[in-house]
Design an enzyme around this catalytic site. Structure first.
Site, short mmCIF file in Angstrom:
data_model
loop_
_atom_site.label_atom_id
_atom_site.label_comp_id
_atom_site.label_asym_id
_atom_site.label_seq_id
_atom_site.Cartn_x
_atom_site.Cartn_y
_atom_site.Cartn_z
NE ARG A 29 -3.70 2.64 2.53
CZ ARG A 29 -4.54 2.58 3.36
NH1 ARG A 29 -4.95 1.59 4.20
NH2 ARG A 29 -5.36 3.59 3.44
CG ASN A 44 -11.21 -1.48 -1.12
OD1 ASN A 44 -12.36 -1.36 -1.51
ND2 ASN A 44 -10.90 -0.81 -0.04
CB CYS A 52 -18.35 -0.21 -0.29
SG CYS A 52 -17.28 1.29 -0.03
CG HIS A 57 -13.99 3.47 -3.34
ND1 HIS A 57 -12.55 2.94 -2.94
CD2 HIS A 57 -14.68 3.02 -2.10
CE1 HIS A 57 -12.81 2.42 -1.80
NE2 HIS A 57 -13.97 2.36 -1.47
CE1 TYR A 92 -11.53 5.82 -1.60
CE2 TYR A 92 -13.58 6.03 -0.49
CZ TYR A 92 -12.23 5.24 -0.53
OH TYR A 92 -11.78 4.58 0.51
#
Length: 439
Positions: A102, A156, A176, A206, A253
């Protein structure tokens, strides 16, 4: 919650959580304990290759159940087949490559002047490439052990992962926490209970907007924006005038699209979210090892995933108990948004029962939003093509795989320039080679 009139009570169920060593898991366990009348668990199995984390998380999970008087059994294992054997549903909450991957996803795109984020843009594509093959392998093993088991995906990028699962014939629904988070936020601002708030939530994972907020059948979104617009703008980190002009509430987002360059400058000047989360995780794991701790710590709220447990319990209960509730999920389009292919995965309210999720009818989507939805859907199609490269009998040569990655990046509305796409392709492959069999 009592069984709705006319519904048949479902036997107490077995649930497996793959990625059960995640620091998210106590949030999930707390929900299972509090909402045991909604989802009567006989057994919860935490599955994770990280045995050391499992011991810490599993021990706390047992103490949470004990404190709240839940009679269900909690166990943990690193053996996937044993863990999912006999499970009625399997929840997926994976992070392939961990926080280190990440950190990379959030860093190298910034060098090209593009947003660095784990689910959006080039970082999101990298995560999809690492994740989709692993999820499909897990799903195949679940299907061999339990052909009737449901898979609930919280991993995700949820839209792409869920599309991969459904394209391969798995019984899957994506989940989500954005919608339930808005529901709770709006309810608090309006001074009503969350159950009274109905959202007209629409888009892709998102990439969603709240086009109406109904209480007692009345759309109170105009009043919500007029009276609480500053609070909502602060929560979303978007300008108040933008919300007023749109007349809707975008998901957080959408910042990456509506304020791309400003966000890039901001991200370049601050520590990454991955670094922050990694530090929180170290503290959480130390806390989880305390044998006196028997509830989820307050620090967990900074980890993210708020209300994940309530959403997961509601969805899993609807799938297994066949009560037919309405929830916001990720599922096949099937004509709901007529400008998208039927096999696109959208995030909308749907009726959920033992047959799966059926989207509710929606009003036509305004061009301002429909254009972006269509654009990102095309990217997601290409992203899945890249993630499946070398699988299902496809040619596994490196040049073809690189071309697939380049096409997906070029198609993404946050990239869309050939020089950026070329450079980002090389960076993505360099940082993810160990996860790509063909690279």
């Amino acid at each position: 919650m009592p069984t709705p009139q006319g519904a048949t009570p479902h036997p107490r169920v077995k649930l497996a959580v793959v990625g059960g060593g995640s620091t998210y898991t106590p949030e999930l366990v707390d929900g299972f304990a509090r909402l045991r009348d909604v989802l009567p668990l006989a057994e919860l199995v935490l599955v994770d290759p990280a045995a050391d984390r499992l011991e810490l998380v599993g021990g706390l999970a047992r103490r949470i159940f004990a404190k709240q008087g839940h009679p269900g059994r909690i166990s943990w294992t690193s053996d996937l087949d044993a863990g999912v054997d006999g499970a009625d549903a399997v929840l997926l909450q994976l992070r392939i490559g961990g926080q280190a991957a990440r950190q990379q996803d959030e860093t190298w795109p910034l060098e090209c002047g593009c947003v660095g984020q784990e689910t959006t843009g080039a970082g999101g594509l990298a995560k999809a490439l690492r994740t989709v093959p692993v999820v499909l392998d897990i799903a195949e093993r679940v299907r061999r052990r339990n052909p009737g088991a449901w898979i609930v995906d919280f991993t995700n990028p949820v839209g792409i992962v869920t599309r991969a699962l459904l394209a391969h014939g798995h019984r899957a629904v994506g989940l989500c926490n954005v919608a339930i988070g808005f529901q709770r936020k709006f309810a608090a601002l309006l001074g009503v209970s969350p159950g009274e708030v109905e959202l007209e939530h629409i888009g892709l994972n998102h990439l969603t907007w709240e086009r109406a907020v109904r209480v007692g059948g009345e759309d109170v979104l105009p009043r919500l924006l007029a009276e609480h617009g500053d609070t909502l703008a602060g929560h979303l980190r978007m300008p108040r005038p933008l919300l007023d002009r749109l007349g809707v509430v975008p998901s957080y987002y959408l910042r990456y699209y509506y304020q791309h360059d400003a966000v890039v400058r901001e991200l370049r000047g601050t520590p990454s979210r991955a670094a922050e989360v990694a530090a929180i995780e170290r503290q959480l794991l130390e806390m989880y090892g305390d044998p006196v701790l028997d509830e989820k710590p307050e620090l967990l709220s900074r980890r993210g995933g708020a209300f994940y447990s309530e959403a997961a319990v509601a969805l899993t209960s609807s799938l297994l108990r066949d009560v037919g509730g309405t929830q916001v999920v990720n599922t096949l389009n099937r004509g709901t948004l007529p400008f998208l292919p039927d096999d696109a995965v959208i995030e909308v309210p749907a009726t959920v029962d033992s047959t799966g999720a059926t989207p509710l009818p929606v009003r036509p989507l305004e061009p301002l939003y429909a254009g972006l939805v269509a654009h990102v859907t095309a990217y997601e199609h290409l992203a899945l093509e890249a993630a499946l490269w070398g699988r299902d009998g496809r040619n596994a040569d490196r040049s073809g795989g690189r071309d697939a990655v380049f096409s997906a990046l070029l198609a993404h509305p946050l990239i869309g320039q050939t020089d950026h796409a070329d450079r980002l392709t090389d960076e993505l492959l360099a940082h993810n080679r160990e996860h790509l069999t063909w690279a």
